[in-house]
Design a protein around this motif. Structure first.
Motif, PDB file in Angstrom:
ATOM      1  N   ASN A 162      73.393  65.194  41.606  1.00 10.94           N
ATOM      2  CA  ASN A 162      73.964  64.221  40.670  1.00 10.94           C
ATOM      3  C   ASN A 162      73.655  64.547  39.211  1.00 10.94           C
ATOM      4  N   LEU A 163      73.061  65.718  38.948  1.00 13.31           N
ATOM      5  CA  LEU A 163      72.711  66.063  37.570  1.00 13.31           C
ATOM      6  C   LEU A 163      73.950  66.206  36.696  1.00 13.31           C
ATOM      7  N   ASN A 164      74.946  66.937  37.180  1.00 12.83           N
ATOM      8  CA  ASN A 164      76.162  67.119  36.397  1.00 12.83           C
ATOM      9  C   ASN A 164      76.882  65.795  36.163  1.00 12.83           C
ATOM     10  N   ASN A 165      76.909  64.938  37.182  1.00 13.99           N
ATOM     11  CA  ASN A 165      77.539  63.627  37.004  1.00 13.99           C
ATOM     12  C   ASN A 165      76.812  62.815  35.937  1.00 13.99           C
ATOM     13  N   ALA A 166      75.495  62.929  35.936  1.00 13.78           N
ATOM     14  CA  ALA A 166      74.712  62.206  34.927  1.00 13.78           C
ATOM     15  C   ALA A 166      75.023  62.728  33.532  1.00 13.78           C
ATOM     16  N   MET A 167      75.004  64.041  33.349  1.00 14.62           N
ATOM     17  CA  MET A 167      75.222  64.615  32.031  1.00 14.62           C
ATOM     18  C   MET A 167      76.668  64.461  31.562  1.00 14.62           C
ATOM     19  N   ASP A 168      77.588  64.322  32.506  1.00 11.38           N
ATOM     20  CA  ASP A 168      79.001  64.139  32.150  1.00 11.38           C
ATOM     21  C   ASP A 168      79.397  62.673  32.020  1.00 11.38           C
ATOM     22  N   GLY A 169      78.460  61.773  32.346  1.00 11.09           N
ATOM     23  CA  GLY A 169      78.772  60.351  32.259  1.00 11.09           C
ATOM     24  C   GLY A 169      79.678  59.866  33.365  1.00 11.09           C
ATOM     25  N   ASN A 170      79.459  60.379  34.572  1.00 12.46           N
ATOM     26  CA  ASN A 170      80.289  60.001  35.724  1.00 12.46           C
ATOM     27  C   ASN A 170      79.454  59.371  36.832  1.00 12.46           C
ATOM     28  N   THR A 171      78.492  58.547  36.473  1.00  7.57           N
ATOM     29  CA  THR A 171      77.621  57.944  37.482  1.00  7.57           C
ATOM     30  C   THR A 171      78.197  56.653  38.049  1.00  7.57           C
ATOM     31  N   GLY A 172      79.143  56.042  37.345  1.00  6.71           N
ATOM     32  CA  GLY A 172      79.663  54.747  37.756  1.00  6.71           C
ATOM     33  C   GLY A 172      78.825  53.584  37.237  1.00  6.71           C
ATOM     34  N   ILE A 173      77.719  53.882  36.582  1.00  8.50           N
ATOM     35  CA  ILE A 173      76.894  52.847  35.938  1.00  8.50           C
ATOM     36  C   ILE A 173      77.398  52.724  34.504  1.00  8.50           C
ATOM     37  N   ASP A 174      78.102  51.639  34.224  1.00  8.68           N
ATOM     38  CA  ASP A 174      78.853  51.509  32.984  1.00  8.68           C
ATOM     39  C   ASP A 174      78.009  51.755  31.745  1.00  8.68           C
ATOM     40  N   CYS A 175      76.839  51.118  31.677  1.00  4.81           N
ATOM     41  CA  CYS A 175      76.009  51.259  30.478  1.00  4.81           C
ATOM     42  C   CYS A 175      75.551  52.704  30.303  1.00  4.81           C
ATOM     43  N   ALA A 203      63.968  49.688  33.914  1.00  2.81           N
ATOM     44  CA  ALA A 203      65.104  48.951  33.364  1.00  2.81           C
ATOM     45  C   ALA A 203      65.590  47.920  34.370  1.00  2.81           C
ATOM     46  N   SER A 204      66.160  46.834  33.859  1.00 10.45           N
ATOM     47  CA  SER A 204      66.709  45.804  34.734  1.00 10.45           C
ATOM     48  C   SER A 204      68.058  45.342  34.198  1.00 10.45           C
ATOM     49  N   LYS A 205      68.921  44.910  35.112  1.00  9.83           N
ATOM     50  CA  LYS A 205      70.241  44.408  34.719  1.00  9.83           C
ATOM     51  C   LYS A 205      70.103  43.213  33.785  1.00  9.83           C
ATOM     52  N   LYS A 206      69.180  42.322  34.076  1.00  5.64           N
ATOM     53  CA  LYS A 206      68.987  41.120  33.260  1.00  5.64           C
ATOM     54  C   LYS A 206      68.620  41.485  31.827  1.00  5.64           C
ATOM     55  N   ASN A 207      67.718  42.426  31.675  1.00  6.21           N
ATOM     56  CA  ASN A 207      67.269  42.831  30.350  1.00  6.21           C
ATOM     57  C   ASN A 207      68.392  43.521  29.575  1.00  6.21           C
ATOM     58  N   ILE A 208      69.106  44.405  30.258  1.00  4.12           N
ATOM     59  CA  ILE A 208      70.210  45.119  29.599  1.00  4.12           C
ATOM     60  C   ILE A 208      71.307  44.149  29.190  1.00  4.12           C
ATOM     61  N   ASP A 209      71.677  43.242  30.088  1.00  7.37           N
ATOM     62  CA  ASP A 209      72.724  42.268  29.767  1.00  7.37           C
ATOM     63  C   ASP A 209      72.337  41.410  28.567  1.00  7.37           C
ATOM     64  N   LYS A 210      71.074  40.979  28.527  1.00  8.90           N
ATOM     65  CA  LYS A 210      70.623  40.115  27.434  1.00  8.90           C
ATOM     66  C   LYS A 210      70.696  40.835  26.093  1.00  8.90           C
ATOM     67  N   TYR A 211      70.153  42.032  26.031  1.00 10.99           N
ATOM     68  CA  TYR A 211      70.011  42.703  24.742  1.00 10.99           C
ATOM     69  C   TYR A 211      71.213  43.559  24.346  1.00 10.99           C
ATOM     70  N   ILE A 234      74.215  41.903  24.805  1.00 11.68           N
ATOM     71  CA  ILE A 234      75.151  40.767  24.700  1.00 11.68           C
ATOM     72  C   ILE A 234      76.270  40.912  25.734  1.00 11.68           C
ATOM     73  N   ASN A 235      75.870  41.292  26.951  1.00 11.13           N
ATOM     74  CA  ASN A 235      76.798  41.391  28.086  1.00 11.13           C
ATOM     75  C   ASN A 235      77.995  42.304  27.797  1.00 11.13           C
ATOM     76  N   ARG A 236      77.737  43.421  27.122  1.00 11.71           N
ATOM     77  CA  ARG A 236      78.838  44.334  26.769  1.00 11.71           C
ATOM     78  C   ARG A 236      79.336  45.147  27.958  1.00 11.71           C
ATOM     79  N   PHE A 237      78.515  45.265  29.001  1.00 12.59           N
ATOM     80  CA  PHE A 237      78.861  46.171  30.088  1.00 12.59           C
ATOM     81  C   PHE A 237      79.255  45.397  31.345  1.00 12.59           C
ATOM     82  N   ARG A 238      80.277  45.915  32.022  1.00 13.63           N
ATOM     83  CA  ARG A 238      80.790  45.236  33.219  1.00 13.63           C
ATOM     84  C   ARG A 238      80.031  45.652  34.482  1.00 13.63           C
ATOM     85  N   LYS A 239      79.695  46.909  34.586  1.00 11.43           N
ATOM     86  CA  LYS A 239      79.062  47.435  35.798  1.00 11.43           C
ATOM     87  C   LYS A 239      77.648  47.911  35.482  1.00 11.43           C
TER      88      LYS A 239
END
Length: 370
Positions: free
Chosen positions: A103-116, A188-196, A198-203
């Protein structure tokens, strides 16, 4: 525009207009369109266009909460800590991949499916910057969700960040991994990321590995901080892009027939900075070159030319990192004596950066009666 004026204008604008709210808003990442809650000076401080100790002097009158002052102290602390524990750096640069990370190439290419995470990859490539809080989240997901070595993440940052700094980058990644503290990783946690954000990310859904393996680094002994030599032994002086604060140094430069500013685009065994980062650094170097009457820009690939004609060379000490590795390598191969010129403030405060940050902070405030 003079690069020093440009950098100080950015800093002064932040101090006058936004410093008062920094302690409340600093953790929020509103996205690339709104960076008014942070200072935006890291690309200058990492090259010492803005000198940390000058910034601290400016902040004395204005930073009542000391939150921003602490951020500058962290930069000094990281530098000093790596000077005190050089083996950390050598372990990092000598890291070799012993697994095929699918999954290294997917990570570096931004293809992980984790929106943020994928958004931050695009931001790194397009803008060469990430908010500090997002760097922590990014590193945590890289290590504890994607299961990738922190060393590869640190190299990725260095490749793409305008403010890439050997000490801050390397030790911050180790801090997230739990290696700098007492086996306490930053998760990292979804709650912390969403809070700081301002809920910019969907996934923002992601999992954290249940099998966190942390290798604790236990330095047996601190390295000795060097003692400044108050004499020159060479007719030429070398300086690197990560310490280009030339203010009040005209007397030093006048001692030499030539000052060479080294452009080091290949930072380690063929690992190159991105084209945009190299271009940015070269722009800074060209600006500084115009301000030093007897200076010349020299590519790192041409540095060996100097060693053919000189047995002794004075070098403004670049700190533990790729630039120091470069000069030490060539000096060793060509049997050249290097005289490093240190900054007095560095030698004074690095001595206190041999354990935890808060001990260092207490010592700094005590010495400066802040």
């Amino acid at each position: 525009m003079n690069i020093f004026k440009e950098a100080n204008d950015v800093l002064d604008d932040f101090i006058i207009n936004r410093l008062v709210s920094y302690h409340e808003l600093r953790n929020y990442d509103y996205g690339i369109e709104n960076r008014t809650n942070v200072s935006n000076i890291s690309k200058y401080t990492s090259h010492r266009i803005l000198y940390e100790y000058d910034i601290l002097e400016k902040l004395k009158k204005f930073d009542k909460t000391k939150k921003y002052t602490d951020e500058i102290l962290w930069r000094i602390y990281w530098k000093g800590y790596l000077e005190n524990h050089k083996s950390i750096w050598f372990e990092y640069i000598n890291f070799k991949e012993n697994s095929n990370f699918s999954n290294l190439n997917n990570a570096m290419d931004g293809n992980t499916g984790i929106d943020c995470f994928d958004t931050w990859i695009d931001e790194l490539r397009d803008n060469n910057y990430l908010h500090n809080h997002s760097r922590m989240w990014f590193a945590s997901i890289w290590i504890f969700t994607l299961g990738l070595p922190w060393q590869l993440g640190a190299r990725f940052f260095m490749k793409h960040l305008f403010d890439g700094d050997a000490s801050s980058n390397t030790l911050s990644w180790r801090w997230v991994a739990g290696m700098h503290t007492n086996k306490r990783p930053y998760l990292a946690s979804k709650k912390n990321i969403d809070k700081y954000t301002i809920n910019r990310f969907r996934k923002t859904h992601f999992s954290v590995s249940k099998n966190i393996n942390i290798i604790k680094y236990n330095p047996l002994q601190s390295n000795k901080i060097p003692v400044q030599r108050n004499f020159t032994i060479s007719k030429i002086l070398l300086m690197f892009d990560n310490d280009m604060n030339i203010l009040n140094r005209s007397k030093l430069f006048n001692l030499y027939s030539k000052v060479y500013i080294i452009s080091n685009g290949i930072i380690n065994d063929g690992f190159e900075l991105s084209e945009k980062v190299s271009k940015f650094k070269l722009g800074l170097i060209d600006n500084i070159n115009k301000l030093i009457p007897n200076s010349e820009v020299l590519k790192s690939t041409d540095i060996e030319i100097l060693f053919c004609d000189h047995n002794f060379i004075d070098v403004i000490y670049p700190g533990v990192g790729h630039n120091l590795d470069l000069i030490n390598k060539f000096a060793s191969q060509n049997q050249i004596i290097i005289n490093y010129i240190y900054r007095e403030e560095d030698l004074r405060y690095w001595n206190y950066a041999n354990s935890g940050f808060y001990k260092f902070r207490t010592s700094f405030y005590r010495l400066n009666m802040i």
